[in-house]
Design a protein around this motif. Structure first.
Motif, short mmCIF file in Angstrom:
data_model
loop_
_atom_site.label_atom_id
_atom_site.label_comp_id
_atom_site.label_asym_id
_atom_site.label_seq_id
_atom_site.Cartn_x
_atom_site.Cartn_y
_atom_site.Cartn_z
N CYS A 15 -35.42 -32.88 26.68
CA CYS A 15 -36.65 -32.06 26.64
C CYS A 15 -37.79 -32.91 26.07
O CYS A 15 -37.62 -33.60 25.06
N VAL A 17 -40.20 -32.05 24.45
CA VAL A 17 -40.67 -31.58 23.14
C VAL A 17 -39.63 -31.83 22.05
O VAL A 17 -39.90 -32.48 21.05
N CYS A 18 -38.41 -31.30 22.26
CA CYS A 18 -37.46 -31.28 21.14
C CYS A 18 -36.26 -32.19 21.37
O CYS A 18 -35.34 -32.22 20.55
N ASN A 20 -33.76 -31.91 23.12
CA ASN A 20 -32.53 -31.20 23.51
C ASN A 20 -32.14 -31.63 24.92
O ASN A 20 -33.01 -31.80 25.78
N CYS A 56 -36.18 -25.28 28.54
CA CYS A 56 -35.42 -25.64 27.34
C CYS A 56 -35.21 -24.38 26.48
O CYS A 56 -36.19 -23.85 25.93
N CYS A 59 -36.62 -24.84 22.61
CA CYS A 59 -38.04 -24.76 22.21
C CYS A 59 -38.86 -23.97 23.22
O CYS A 59 -40.08 -23.90 23.10
ZN ZN Z 1 -36.98 -28.33 23.97
#
Ligand code: ZN
Ligand code: DWN
Ligand code: SAH
Length: 416
Positions: A15, A17-18, A20, A56, A59
Motif C-alpha cells: 500500500c 500509504v501504510c 500493508n 487497503c 488504511c
Molecule cells: Zn494501507
C-alpha cells in the motif's frame, strides 16, 4: 522525490500509504497516459501500463497498483489547463474566500497551493496582494499562471521542497490543493512536507474526487493514470494522523462529478465541525471501509461497460453518427476500457488548443476544435465532460434545437 515502484512476482504490492501487503481487486486492462494526446507518427511508441485497482483494509486507501512515473505525466507538455471551465473559475473564487476566512486573524498571511496549474485559484489571492506561492511540475501551465502575475515554481512538492520553501518564504498560514493530492503516490512525503511548512495554527484545505460518489454512481472514469488514489474521509484521517493532524471539517462538492473538501489542522488547534463524525458514519454505512464493497463495484463497472458499448453499437447500426464531446482525461478510461474506437465515434470536439489536431490516447480517435462542432453537428454527442454539463448544455442549445441528442452515462446511460 520519493517514488518507489513495487514490482513483485505475485500480484501483491505494498500500500502506498501504510505498506500493508495488498492485492488488486480488478484490472481495467492496458491503459495509456490519459493526457498524452499524440500525433500519428508517435502511435508505435505509445506507453501503456496495466491499470489495476486495490483497496487497503488497513488504511482504507483506494489506489492504483501501477502508474507511469510522475515525470511521464506531469511535464512541459501537460495537456490539462484548469481555465477551460468558467464555472470552475467561479468555484475556485469561492474556495479562496473560504481559505481567507480561516486565516483572517493572521497578520502575515502566506498561502501555498500545490497543483496550481494555470493559476485559476491563486489569481484570487494575487489580486488581493496576498503573499502566495504555487508549486506545480508542469512548466507550460505554470508559465500561463506567471503571465497572470502569480508567484509560482516548477517543481513536484514533497518534503524537500517544503524545506526550501520555508527557508525562502517562512511558514505558511494555509496549504491548499484541488485535484492534486490524489495524484501523488508518495503521499507520506507530502504530509511530512505539510508538517514542515505549516504554522502551528495553519490550516490545510484540499478537495479531490470522492470515493463515495465514485462507488455510488459507478463513475469508474475517475480512475486513470494520474489518480493514484480516490480518497474518503476515512483514508484522509489515517494519512494525516501520523503527523498529528485531524479533520476539522468535511464539505461535499458538486465539482468533478462529486468531490469532497477536506479541512485539517493540528490536533486541538481548531474547532471540529460535527460534519466530520456525520460523514465518517455515512461512509461506514456505505461500506467504504469494507473490501466487499469493491467486489460489487467491479461488477457494476463491467455492467456499465457492456451497456455503454451496446448503446453506441445500436446507434451506429441504425446509420446515425456519434461524436465525443470534451476530450477529458476521464474519457481515456471509458474509451480504452470499453473498447470504443473510431468505428463508434467519428471524433472528439474539445476547446483545448494543444489537444486539437492530435489523436486520443490509446484508441487514437481524432480530436477536433470545438469551433468545428456547430459546422458538423453529429446525430448524437457522447458527453465525456459530464461534470461540466451545466456549462455545456447552456452553450450548446442550438445542437439540441436542430435535433441533436446527448448520450450521457452518469449516473446512468441515458439519451436526452
Ligand atoms: Zn494501507
Ligand atoms: O484531476 C484532474 C482534473 C482537475 O482535471 C486532472 N487529473 C486532469 C483533469 O481531468 P479532466 O481532463 O477529466 O478534466 P475536465 O475538466 O473534466 O475536462 C477538461 C476537458 O474538457 C478539456 O480538454 C476541455 C474540455 N472542455 C470542452 O471541450 N468544453 C471543457 C468544457 C467546460 C467545455 O465546455
Ligand atoms: N488544481 C487544478 C489542477 C489540477 S490537475 C484544478 O483543480 O483544476 C493536477 C495538477 O497537479 C497538474 O497541474 C500537475 O502538474 C500537478 N501536480 C502533480 N503532481 C504534483 C506535485 N507533486 N506537486 C505539485 N503539483 C503536482
Amino acid at each position: 522525490m520519493k517514488y518507489n515502484k513495487t514490482d513483485k512476482k505475485d500480484n501483491t504490492f505494498n500500500c502506498w500509504v501504510c505498506s500493508n501487503e495488498i492485492e488488486p481487486f480488478m484490472s481495467f486492462g492496458k491503459q495509456p497516459i490519459a493526457n498524452n494526446f499524440l500525433l500519428e507518427k508517435d502511435f508505435d511508441n505509445e506507453y501503456f501500463f496495466e491499470m489495476e485497482t486495490a483497496f487497503c483494509p488497513n488504511c482504507y486507501s483506494f489506489q492504483l497498483k501501477n502508474q507511469p512515473s510522475p515525470e511521464q505525466m506531469f511535464n512541459e507538455n501537460y495537456a490539462f489547463f484548469s481555465g477551460t471551465s468558467k464555472l470552475m473559475a467561479d468555484h475556485f473564487k469561492k474556495f479562496s474566500s473560504m481559505v481567507l476566512s480561516f486565516i483572517e486573524s493572521d497578520k502575515d498571511p502566506f498561502v501555498v497551493e500545490i497543483g496550481s496549474n494555470d493559476g485559476i485559484m491563486l489569481t484570487n489571492f494575487a489580486k488581493k496582494n496576498i503573499k502566495h506561492l504555487g508549486i506545480d511540475p508542469s512548466e507550460n501551465v505554470v508559465n500561463v499562471s506567471k503571465e497572470k502575475g502569480i508567484n509560482a515554481v516548477v517543481d513536484f512538492f514533497d518534503e524537500e521542497v517544503a524545506k526550501k520553501t520555508v527557508e525562502k518564504y517562512g511558514k505558511a498560514s494555509a496549504f491548499i490543493a484541488a485535484n492534486v493530492m490524489c495524484h501523488i503516490p508518495y503521499i507520506n512525503s507530502i504530509v511530512d512536507g505539510i508538517d514542515i511548512l505549516m504554522k502551528d495554527d495553519g490550516v490545510v484545505i484540499f478537495e479531490d474526487p470522492y470515493l463515495g460518489e465514485v462507488v455510488k454512481k459507478t463513475t469508474y472514469d475517475q480512475i486513470y493514470d494520474e489518480h493514484t488514489f480516490l480518497f474518503s474521509a476515512h483514508s484522509i484521517k489515517e494519512i494525516f494522523a501520523r503527523k498529528g493532524f485531524e479533520l476539522i471539517d468535511l464539505i461535499p462538492q458538486e465539482t468533478h462529478g462529486g468531490s469532497m473538501r477536506y479541512i485539517l489542522a493540528k490536533k486541538g488547534a481548531r474547532t471540529v465541525s460535527k460534519n466530520v463524525s456525520e460523514i465518517l458514519n455515512l461512509e461506514q454505512d456505505q461500506g467504504l471501509t469494507s473490501p466487499e464493497t469493491f467486489k460489487i463495484f467491479k461488477n457494476n463497472c463491467e455492467e456499465y461497460k457492456r451497456k455503454l458499448l451496446s448503446t453506441l453499437e445500436e446507434i451506429r447500426s441504425s446509420g446515425k453518427s456519434i461524436a465525443g464531446y470534451a476530450a477529458t482525461s476521464k474519457s481515456t478510461t471509458i474509451i480504452n476500457y470499453c473498447g470504443i474506437t473510431n468505428n463508434h465515434i467519428d471524433c472528439i470536439y474539445d476547446t483545448t488548443p494543444i489537444k486539437q489536431g492530435k489523436f486520443s490516447p490509446g484508441s487514437h480517435i481524432p480530436i477536433k476544435p470545438h469551433s468545428d462542432f456547430s459546422q458538423n453537428y453529429p446525430d448524437y454527442a457522447l458527453l465525456f465532460g459530464y461534470n461540466h454539463s451545466k456549462e455545456i448544455f447552456a452553450k450548446e442549445k442550438d445542437f439540441v434545437a436542430q435535433g441533436g441528442k446527448w448520450i450521457t452515462y452518469v449516473p446512468d446511460i441515458k439519451i436526452i
